[in-house]
Design an enzyme around this catalytic site. Structure first.
Site, PDB file in Angstrom:
ATOM      1  N   ASP A 290      39.241  40.714  20.051  1.00 26.72           N
ATOM      2  CA  ASP A 290      39.317  41.303  18.923  1.00 26.72           C
ATOM      3  C   ASP A 290      40.405  41.385  17.850  1.00 26.72           C
ATOM      4  O   ASP A 290      40.170  41.916  16.928  1.00 26.72           O
ATOM      5  CB  ASP A 290      39.199  42.777  19.493  1.00 26.72           C
ATOM      6  CG  ASP A 290      40.391  43.364  19.948  1.00 26.72           C
ATOM      7  OD1 ASP A 290      41.364  42.665  20.032  1.00 26.72           O
ATOM      8  OD2 ASP A 290      40.595  44.493  20.113  1.00 26.72           O
TER       9      ASP A 290
ATOM     10  N   TYR B 105      49.429  36.748  16.515  1.00 28.65           N
ATOM     11  CA  TYR B 105      50.217  36.308  17.985  1.00 28.65           C
ATOM     12  C   TYR B 105      50.995  35.129  17.629  1.00 28.65           C
ATOM     13  O   TYR B 105      51.861  34.882  18.790  1.00 28.65           O
ATOM     14  CB  TYR B 105      49.114  35.929  19.017  1.00 28.65           C
ATOM     15  CG  TYR B 105      48.653  37.194  19.573  1.00 28.65           C
ATOM     16  CD1 TYR B 105      49.235  37.668  20.639  1.00 28.65           C
ATOM     17  CD2 TYR B 105      47.574  38.064  19.232  1.00 28.65           C
ATOM     18  CE1 TYR B 105      49.003  38.858  21.227  1.00 28.65           C
ATOM     19  CE2 TYR B 105      47.298  39.247  19.952  1.00 28.65           C
ATOM     20  CZ  TYR B 105      47.955  39.742  20.822  1.00 28.65           C
ATOM     21  OH  TYR B 105      47.538  40.930  21.544  1.00 28.65           O
TER      22      TYR B 105
HETATM   23  P1  NAD Z   1      43.230  49.110  32.152  1.00 33.73           P
HETATM   24  O1  NAD Z   1      44.104  48.675  33.352  1.00 33.73           O
HETATM   25  O2  NAD Z   1      43.240  50.666  31.572  1.00 33.73           O
HETATM   26  O3  NAD Z   1      41.707  48.819  32.735  1.00 33.73           O
HETATM   27  C1  NAD Z   1      41.398  48.044  33.658  1.00 33.73           C
HETATM   28  C2  NAD Z   1      40.462  48.485  34.706  1.00 33.73           C
HETATM   29  O4  NAD Z   1      40.042  47.086  35.430  1.00 33.73           O
HETATM   30  C3  NAD Z   1      41.187  49.149  35.705  1.00 33.73           C
HETATM   31  O5  NAD Z   1      40.345  50.407  35.783  1.00 33.73           O
HETATM   32  C4  NAD Z   1      41.189  48.320  36.943  1.00 33.73           C
HETATM   33  O6  NAD Z   1      41.079  49.171  38.274  1.00 33.73           O
HETATM   34  C5  NAD Z   1      40.066  47.393  36.816  1.00 33.73           C
HETATM   35  N1  NAD Z   1      39.924  46.195  37.552  1.00 33.73           N
HETATM   36  C6  NAD Z   1      40.869  45.610  38.122  1.00 33.73           C
HETATM   37  N2  NAD Z   1      41.008  44.368  38.797  1.00 33.73           N
HETATM   38  C7  NAD Z   1      39.497  44.711  38.842  1.00 33.73           C
HETATM   39  C8  NAD Z   1      38.534  43.670  39.597  1.00 33.73           C
HETATM   40  N3  NAD Z   1      39.155  42.798  40.204  1.00 33.73           N
HETATM   41  N4  NAD Z   1      37.296  44.195  39.585  1.00 33.73           N
HETATM   42  C9  NAD Z   1      36.752  45.184  39.009  1.00 33.73           C
HETATM   43  N5  NAD Z   1      37.904  46.093  38.235  1.00 33.73           N
HETATM   44  C10 NAD Z   1      39.023  45.788  38.249  1.00 33.73           C
HETATM   45  O7  NAD Z   1      43.346  48.103  31.261  1.00 33.73           O
HETATM   46  P2  NAD Z   1      43.065  48.274  29.522  1.00 33.73           P
HETATM   47  O8  NAD Z   1      44.362  48.117  28.845  1.00 33.73           O
HETATM   48  O9  NAD Z   1      42.099  49.241  29.084  1.00 33.73           O
HETATM   49  O10 NAD Z   1      42.469  46.645  29.190  1.00 33.73           O
HETATM   50  C11 NAD Z   1      41.499  46.186  30.011  1.00 33.73           C
HETATM   51  C12 NAD Z   1      41.317  44.693  29.751  1.00 33.73           C
HETATM   52  O11 NAD Z   1      40.727  44.427  28.397  1.00 33.73           O
HETATM   53  C13 NAD Z   1      42.604  43.771  29.803  1.00 33.73           C
HETATM   54  O12 NAD Z   1      42.435  42.586  30.385  1.00 33.73           O
HETATM   55  C14 NAD Z   1      43.170  43.694  28.319  1.00 33.73           C
HETATM   56  O13 NAD Z   1      43.974  42.654  28.209  1.00 33.73           O
HETATM   57  C15 NAD Z   1      41.697  43.486  27.812  1.00 33.73           C
HETATM   58  N6  NAD Z   1      41.400  43.550  26.338  1.00 33.73           N
HETATM   59  C16 NAD Z   1      41.159  42.503  25.573  1.00 33.73           C
HETATM   60  C17 NAD Z   1      40.955  42.427  24.293  1.00 33.73           C
HETATM   61  C18 NAD Z   1      40.530  41.116  23.522  1.00 33.73           C
HETATM   62  O14 NAD Z   1      40.839  40.749  22.501  1.00 33.73           O
HETATM   63  N7  NAD Z   1      39.934  40.181  24.450  1.00 33.73           N
HETATM   64  C19 NAD Z   1      41.067  43.568  23.563  1.00 33.73           C
HETATM   65  C20 NAD Z   1      41.710  44.559  24.337  1.00 33.73           C
HETATM   66  C21 NAD Z   1      41.647  44.709  25.764  1.00 33.73           C
HETATM   67  C1  G6P Z   2      44.809  42.831  20.719  1.00 36.93           C
HETATM   68  C2  G6P Z   2      44.391  41.639  21.441  1.00 36.93           C
HETATM   69  C3  G6P Z   2      44.063  41.934  23.043  1.00 36.93           C
HETATM   70  C4  G6P Z   2      45.136  42.833  23.466  1.00 36.93           C
HETATM   71  C5  G6P Z   2      45.440  43.980  22.817  1.00 36.93           C
HETATM   72  C6  G6P Z   2      46.788  44.537  23.399  1.00 36.93           C
HETATM   73  O1  G6P Z   2      43.648  43.655  20.576  1.00 36.93           O
HETATM   74  O2  G6P Z   2      43.263  40.911  20.842  1.00 36.93           O
HETATM   75  O3  G6P Z   2      43.723  40.875  23.573  1.00 36.93           O
HETATM   76  O4  G6P Z   2      44.731  43.101  24.727  1.00 36.93           O
HETATM   77  O5  G6P Z   2      45.637  43.577  21.495  1.00 36.93           O
HETATM   78  O6  G6P Z   2      47.086  45.529  23.017  1.00 36.93           O
HETATM   79  P1  G6P Z   2      47.531  46.811  23.756  1.00 36.93           P
HETATM   80  O7  G6P Z   2      47.632  48.165  22.778  1.00 36.93           O
HETATM   81  O8  G6P Z   2      47.290  46.968  25.040  1.00 36.93           O
HETATM   82  O9  G6P Z   2      49.022  46.232  23.639  1.00 36.93           O
HETATM   83 MN    MN Z   3      42.624  39.282  22.164  1.00 40.50          MN
END
Ligand code: NAD
Ligand code: G6P
Ligand code: MN
Length: 443
Positions: free
Chosen positions: A170, A266
């Protein structure tokens, strides 16, 4: 009209309620008959699920909702898996960020040693989700945004080459929203972009309005002065913490390094890693900020909804900017041919770059998934940086697959954020210790 069935993997994520609200807000564009939550941590997921059950019942009672830790129940009869898991939770993110800082090295969630450490945990978790999807709903697509997306994407390319997974981020969407606002457009959807790079490591080369007029000069003028900071910060943004504000204004210094392009935020971790170390508080990193901020807020609001028996008066917000996930699902489901930035195998899209690299480029998305658009030949500066970084990412995946200590040491040594092989080795040994039970055994 067909209604879709979705499973959100990582149901206990802090982002889940915002995404559910976003899905409910988009039902006319993307009708849903069933939403399931899957997580491997029942206790955590329950807080979010109990609140979301109420939210869904109040706004779309026809949608069937269930929350489970049973893979068969979760992955059976679904069209899309929306995956955002965090293997090791925030407790391990905190270590990823703090351990490198002990060695004077950048401590970041997805970049440098922290990202490598997180990658070594995530690969197995995401492969497991793919295997469940293929077993129980072989026609489904996985839209994955579990981080570190660059390493996860390389792992799925190499280890599950035929899987129907699309890795997305995102950050470009968020930056494009800022660019649009900065020059007075109402949305990024009024812009068509050319972009190339790796995930969390890329550059815009061309941005036009829908008539084809060049918007780069106006955007560059803003970025040259303010980076991606905006006068009036957007309300819905998750990125309003002070640390994110610093990141947006720092884009000015990234842009100065190559004024022909516009940078992903980044890149600051690769172009100015020492500064990131100097500004960091090794006792209180971004993980602490998120645990004290977003996590407390989201779980607190969910518990309130459950206690009140209603979502009325809740301050949980629609994650508007996550609607690109609906755009992606619609593109596949309705063959819309929407143009979107995705993380895909290069295969010539960046002409003078490794064909097997997972790159982030604009793609046309339809019923068969993404078709990358050729971005041409890239300059030496970006090519040099990307070659170093893609080698890091590939070495991590090889290290994971082969259980190779040597390759992981090489990966850390090669990271632009790590000063030398000696520090890389000390760091590796500390990370191995911290990740016991999460990483494969290395020898
Ligand atoms: P969070 O810890 O609040 O949530 C993650 C959830 O995943 C937890 O409830 C955990 O129990 C669960 N989990 C962990 N291992 C698992 C498995 N093997 N199987 C099933 N469930 C499992 O984390 P968050 O801050 O809400 O972020 C979630 C994910 O989204 C992270 O990887 C974060 O980096 C990612 N994210 C990516 C983007 C992007 O741009 N690609 C943007 C925002 C968040
Ligand atoms: C951006 C990135 C994500 C990352 C997030 C971290 O949205 O694209 O990949 O997970 O920032 O945000 P946070 O608020 O968890 O530091
Ligand atoms: Mn990202």
């Amino acid at each position: 009209m067909k209604k879709f069935s979705i499973v959100i993997a990582g149901g206990g994520s802090t982002f889940t309620p915002g995404i559910v609200l976003m899905l409910l807000d988009n039902l006319e564009r993307f009708p849903i008959r069933q939403i399931k939550f899957y997580d491997n941590l029942d206790e955590r997921q329950k807080h979010i699920a109990d609140a979301c059950r109420i939210i869904i019942k109040e706004s779309a009672p026809d949608i069937h909702f269930l929350s489970t830790t049973d893979p068969k129940e979760a992955f059976t009869d679904v069209d899309f898996v929306m995956a955002h898991i965090r293997v090791g939770l925030y407790a391990m993110r905190e270590k990823d960020e703090k351990i490198p800082l002990n060695y004077g090295v950048l401590g970041q969630e997805t970049c440098g040693p922290g990202g490598i450490s997180y990658g070594m945990r995530s690969i197995g978790g995401v492969l497991e989700l793919i295997d469940y999807m293929e077993q129980y709903s072989p026609n489904a697509w996985m839209l994955n945004y579990s981080n570190p997306a660059a390493i996860v994407a390389e792992a799925t390319r190499k280890l599950r080459p035929n899987s129907k997974i699309i890795n997305i981020c995102d950050m470009p969407v968020g930056i494009e929203e800022r660019m649009a606002k900065a020059i007075g457009l109402s949305s990024r959807k009024e812009m068509v972009v050319r972009y190339y790079g790796l995930n969390h490591f890329g550059w815009w080369t061309d941005i036009r309005d829908l008539e084809g007029n060049d918007l780069m000069p106006q955007i560059k003028a803003h970025v040259g002065k303010h980076g991606y900071s905006l006068k009036e910060e957007m309300e819905e943004s998750q990125h309003t913490d002070a640390s994110w504000m610093d990141t947006f204004s720092k884009a000015k210094d990234l842009y100065a390094v190559d004024p022909d392009t516009l940078p992903n935020t980044y890149l600051k971790y690769y172009l100015y890693p020492q500064e990131a170390v100097e500004h960091a508080n090794p006792e209180y990193t971004r993980a602490n900020e998120v645990m004290d901020g977003r996590e407390k807020h989201v779980f607190g609001e969910c518990d309130k909804i459950v206690a009140n028996g209603t979502a009325k008066g809740s301050s949980l917000e629609i994650d508007e900017h996550a609607s690109y996930i609906v755009d992606l699902a619609r593109a596949i489901a309705y063959n819309t041919h929407e143009r979107m930035l995705l993380i895909v195998e290069n295969k010539g899209a960046i002409v003078n770059f490794d064909e097997t690299a997972m790159v982030e480029v604009p793609c046309i998305v339809g019923v068969n998934g993404p078709e990358p658009l050729v971005q041409g030949t890239i300059p030496r500066f970006q090519k040099g940086m990307m070659e170093q970084q893609v080698a890091v990412e590939k070495l991590v995946v090889e290290a994971w697959a082969e259980g190779s200590y040597q390759k992981l040491w090489q990966a850390l040594t090669l990271s632009k954020t790590v000063p030398n092989a000696g520090v890389a080795k000390e760091l590796l040994d500390a990370l191995i210790e911290a990740n016991k039970g999460f990483w494969p055994e290395l020898s």
